[in-house]
Design a protein around this motif. Structure first.
Motif, PDB file in Angstrom:
ATOM      1  N   GLN A 289       0.834  -1.200   0.000  1.00  0.00           N
ATOM      2  CA  GLN A 289       0.000   0.000   0.000  1.00  0.00           C
ATOM      3  C   GLN A 289       0.869   1.252   0.000  1.00  0.00           C
ATOM      4  OE1 GLN A 289      -3.358  -0.033   2.777  1.00  0.00           O
ATOM      5  NE2 GLN A 289      -2.773   1.995   3.421  1.00  0.00           N
ATOM      6  N   TYR A 303      -2.027  -6.633  -9.575  1.00  0.00           N
ATOM      7  CA  TYR A 303      -2.599  -5.878  -8.451  1.00  0.00           C
ATOM      8  C   TYR A 303      -3.350  -4.696  -9.016  1.00  0.00           C
ATOM      9  CZ  TYR A 303      -2.871  -3.273  -4.097  1.00  0.00           C
ATOM     10  OH  TYR A 303      -3.305  -2.592  -2.996  1.00  0.00           O
ATOM     11  N   PRO A 305      -5.637  -1.944  -7.680  1.00  0.00           N
ATOM     12  CA  PRO A 305      -6.398  -1.175  -6.693  1.00  0.00           C
ATOM     13  C   PRO A 305      -7.428  -0.291  -7.371  1.00  0.00           C
ATOM     14  CG  PRO A 305      -4.259  -0.178  -7.050  1.00  0.00           C
ATOM     15  CD  PRO A 305      -4.266  -1.483  -7.831  1.00  0.00           C
ATOM     16  N   ALA A 306      -8.484  -0.015  -6.646  1.00  0.00           N
ATOM     17  CA  ALA A 306      -9.491   0.893  -7.183  1.00  0.00           C
ATOM     18  C   ALA A 306      -8.880   2.266  -7.397  1.00  0.00           C
ATOM     19  CB  ALA A 306     -10.667   0.987  -6.218  1.00  0.00           C
ATOM     20  N   ARG A 308      -7.948   5.843  -7.065  1.00  0.00           N
ATOM     21  CA  ARG A 308      -7.963   6.666  -5.857  1.00  0.00           C
ATOM     22  C   ARG A 308      -8.519   8.045  -6.173  1.00  0.00           C
ATOM     23  NH1 ARG A 308      -2.908   7.526  -1.709  1.00  0.00           N
ATOM     24  NH2 ARG A 308      -3.816   9.175  -0.463  1.00  0.00           N
ATOM     25  N   ARG A 440     -10.820  -5.882   1.890  1.00  0.00           N
ATOM     26  CA  ARG A 440     -11.892  -4.901   1.654  1.00  0.00           C
ATOM     27  C   ARG A 440     -11.491  -3.529   2.181  1.00  0.00           C
ATOM     28  NH1 ARG A 440     -15.035  -1.279   1.073  1.00  0.00           N
ATOM     29  NH2 ARG A 440     -17.242  -1.219   1.627  1.00  0.00           N
ATOM     30  N   THR A 442      -8.447  -2.438   2.645  1.00  0.00           N
ATOM     31  CA  THR A 442      -7.343  -1.930   1.832  1.00  0.00           C
ATOM     32  C   THR A 442      -7.873  -1.260   0.564  1.00  0.00           C
ATOM     33  OG1 THR A 442      -5.857  -3.660   2.659  1.00  0.00           O
ATOM     34  CG2 THR A 442      -5.232  -2.561   0.612  1.00  0.00           C
ATOM     35  N   GLU A 443      -8.830  -1.887  -0.093  1.00  0.00           N
ATOM     36  CA  GLU A 443      -9.441  -1.280  -1.272  1.00  0.00           C
ATOM     37  C   GLU A 443     -10.125   0.037  -0.928  1.00  0.00           C
ATOM     38  OE1 GLU A 443     -12.107  -4.221  -2.696  1.00  0.00           O
ATOM     39  OE2 GLU A 443     -10.542  -5.591  -3.409  1.00  0.00           O
ATOM     40  N   GLU A 444     -10.810   0.055   0.196  1.00  0.00           N
ATOM     41  CA  GLU A 444     -11.496   1.277   0.617  1.00  0.00           C
ATOM     42  C   GLU A 444     -10.495   2.387   0.913  1.00  0.00           C
ATOM     43  OE1 GLU A 444     -14.864   3.531   1.314  1.00  0.00           O
ATOM     44  OE2 GLU A 444     -14.787   1.450   0.637  1.00  0.00           O
ATOM     45  N   HIS A 446      -7.557   2.810  -0.485  1.00  0.00           N
ATOM     46  CA  HIS A 446      -7.093   3.331  -1.771  1.00  0.00           C
ATOM     47  C   HIS A 446      -8.167   4.185  -2.443  1.00  0.00           C
ATOM     48  CE1 HIS A 446      -3.170   1.493  -2.260  1.00  0.00           C
ATOM     49  NE2 HIS A 446      -3.650   0.351  -1.807  1.00  0.00           N
ATOM     50  N   ALA A 447      -9.413   3.771  -2.334  1.00  0.00           N
ATOM     51  CA  ALA A 447     -10.490   4.474  -3.022  1.00  0.00           C
ATOM     52  C   ALA A 447     -10.727   5.857  -2.435  1.00  0.00           C
ATOM     53  CB  ALA A 447     -11.777   3.656  -2.971  1.00  0.00           C
TER      54      ALA A 447
END
Length: 635
Positions: A289, A303, A305-306, A308, A440, A442-444, A446-447
């Motif tokens: 991250q 990888y 990620p959503a 950002r 979940r 971690t994605e949040e 990044h988002a």
């Protein structure tokens, strides 16, 4: 003469001339690898029309050192069959065809991590860390299935063309039965990645796999194993006695977080390493991250990620206000329910100390690098109300979830309820559910550009902290994918420490919520009343004796202050009075909050108030506050 590190050629050179041979449904096409126990061919499954890797036993009885080569070979298939995980090379079947014993396996189109390092010199930190994550995930699944790999190394990480990394070659692996029988003492594996305890003749364990994966990570980052040497003896001594090397001596611009992960995974003592492959996974996820978020960094292959979104400055969201109902609204003119939270919720309302300092510390914690914040106080101290309000205020800028950890969850654990609140499907085990939750979050992170906040209220100070709570705390500390706010009794940190949770360092902080003194209680009560009354409602007065009795009965515990003060207002509304007197403070319940349906059952003021025994209590309170005694002899 020094012992050579080179792996000997397998006995049975004829096995290299099997191209075109059909074993069952599999037509052998070409050799794609050689291992300690067998030669691997790429084959075509002529029934299912898919490429398949066929591993043919080449181990001789002499090389097996007293073991049955066929049984050991088939044990690999049986062990891998236990593990159902997308990052483990899957076994399709095992059989004997004539003189050949073989295993049919998933074919990974790509290269081994060893081949990638040989070609490029070393692997970029984000890509190497992504490989580590996937391998740690596979190891965790193996360990939970009772399997110790014993030969983790770059050659056994198979990297597909899409960046997916899979852990293969379980030929040296042991299951729980074999470990229990003592076979774990037999040293196997590749010397460059072998843990110190294995060199000392101790049993293989999940901790030794963690060490091997840490050594593999060092190799991916730098292009060389952590302890290179010309012979086995020198490598052995380095693993046993040499300090853990810093990969930044070979790659100066390597991030510090990568070096810290290496140092922990390669600790000499197993207890000083990551507690499990899952913990290593969380630590690696945090490192990745940071790498992805660094200026100029790109996402590692595989990888995704959503996207950002840039953070937009905004005012903090306030806790939703509850509207006043019944006599509090109709008789006294309250527009909001008074004392329904930790502090006044209206703009401009004063917040007294120590509540202002606690709120400021929580707001600071939401922005700093501290992961776990523990609000600690005695029973009814208000920690829960403060933490819930913090979650409501933070929800305007990030995902915030608040749960009552002490409540009966209808048979569901705290972890299960947390997964449900976060929209994460429950997995087959708590470990898998927790890992899905961390992914979940971690994605949040990044988002939204800010880590989610989890608030657990009512955390019990049990003799042995619940396992689910311990794992949630460990996940927060290791992954740094979310922040954790615990509202708990003072004994909770000790309970967590007994359960093995390390609450030292800069990732944890403790904030005590002290009791309110008399002056603070008075300011708190007046601030709440002023904030909750309708703008044109006549004022409500609170007598000094009422505040003294309120302080005595509540002992300064915020939740009890709020409960008694609201009930005082119900008594005043029933009498249609706008002054809160010593009678209201004496008679108000401190055990339950009265409601609009309560007035018919409320206590009634006696004809003469106060009686002598109450005057004695009031006098004691007045003496403590430096006030003159009650004027006796007057009605």
């Amino acid at each position: 003469m020094p012992r050579s590190i080179a792996t000997p050629e397998p006995d049975g050179a004829d096995l290299t001339k099997l191209v075109g041979l059909k074993l069952g449904n599999y037509r052998l096409e070409r050799i794609i690898g050689r291992g300690r126990m067998g030669i691997v061919y790429l084959a075509k499954d002529e029934a299912l029309l898919r490429p398949t890797a066929i591993k043919i036993l080449s181990w001789s009885v002499a090389e097996a050192k007293g073991q049955d080569p066929v049984q050991w070979f088939l044990a690999e298939a049986r062990l891998v069959a236990r593990i159902n995980h997308p990052r483990v090379v899957q076994i399709y079947g095992a059989a004997r065809h004539g003189d050949h014993c073989y295993i049919a396996m998933e074919y990974v189109v790509g290269s081994s991590a060893e081949a990638l390092v040989a070609k490029a010199g070393r692997i970029a930190p984000d890509v190497a860390t992504d490989m580590l994550l996937q391998a740690a995930s596979a190891l965790d699944a193996a360990h939970r299935s009772g399997v110790v790999h014993r030969d983790v190394k770059p050659a056994n990480l198979l990297v597909g063309e899409d960046g997916v990394t899979k852990l293969g070659d379980f030929g040296m692996a042991l299951g729980s039965a074999e470990v229990g029988a003592g076979n774990a003492h037999v040293r196997v594996g590749t010397p460059y990645y072998t843990a110190p305890e294995i060199w000392r003749g101790e049993p293989a364990s999940p901790a030794s796999d963690v060490y091997a994966l840490g050594a593999t990570y060092f190799h991916l980052l730098t292009g060389t194993p952590p302890f290179p040497g010309p012979d086995v003896a020198s490598v052995e001594q380095a693993h046993l006695r040499a300090p853990v090397p810093d990969p930044r001596t070979l790659v100066p611009n390597l991030p510090e977080s990568c070096a810290a992960l290496v140092a922990r995974a390669l600790a000499k003592a197993p207890r000083e390493r990551h507690a499990s492959a899952q913990t290593l996974l969380w630590d690696g996820r945090r490192v990745l991250q940071e790498l992805v978020a660094a200026p100029g960094a790109g996402a590692a292959p595989g990888y995704r990620p959503a996207a950002r979104r840039p953070a937009t400055p905004r005012a903090a969201a306030r806790a939703p206000a509850e509207r006043a109902t019944g006599p509090l609204a109709d008789v006294l003119g309250f527009r909001l329910r008074p004392f329904a939270g930790a502090v006044p919720a209206d703009e401009g309302a004063s917040v007294v100390e120590p509540l202002a300092a606690v709120r400021a510390r929580v707001a600071e914690w939401a922005r700093d690098d501290v992961t776990v914040l523990l609000l600690s106080g005695g029973p009814h101290s208000g920690c829960g109300a403060l933490s819930r309000q913090a979650a409501a205020e933070l929800s305007g800028e990030r995902l915030a979830i608040a749960l009552d950890a002490g409540a009966d969850g209808e048979g569901r654990t705290c972890l299960q309820r947390l997964c449900r609140a976060a929209g994460v499907p429950e997995e087959a085990s708590d470990e898998a559910s927790l890992d899905a939750l961390v992914a979940r979050f971690t994605e949040e992170h990044h988002a939204r550009g800010a880590p989610p906040v989890v608030v657990l209220d009512g955390v019990p100070a049990t003799q042995a902290a619940p396992r689910a709570l311990v794992r949630i705390v460990e996940a927060a500390l290791w992954s740094r994918s979310f922040k954790l706010l615990l509202a708990a009794e003072p004994a909770v940190p000790e309970a967590l420490a007994r359960a093995g949770v390390s609450l030292r360092g800069d990732a944890f902080t403790l904030v005590a919520v002290p009791a309110l003194d008399r002056a603070q209680i008075g300011a708190h009560v007046r601030g709440w009343i002023d904030a909750a009354l309708a703008p044109r409602a006549p004022p409500i007065l609170v007598s000094p004796d009422a505040l003294l009795l309120l302080a005595l009965r509540s002992e300064g515990a915020l939740e009890r202050v709020n409960r008694i003060a609201e009930n005082m207002l119900w008594l005043a509304a029933a009498e249609r009075r706008r002054t809160l007197s010593s009678w209201h403070a004496w008679a108000a319940s401190d055990r339950e909050r009265w409601s609009p349906a309560a007035p018919a059952t409320l206590p009634r003021r006696p004809d003469r108030w106060p009686p002598t025994e109450v005057i004695d209590v009031i006098d004691a309170c007045r003496r403590g506050a430096g006030l003159p005694p009650w004027p006796r002899g007057k009605p």
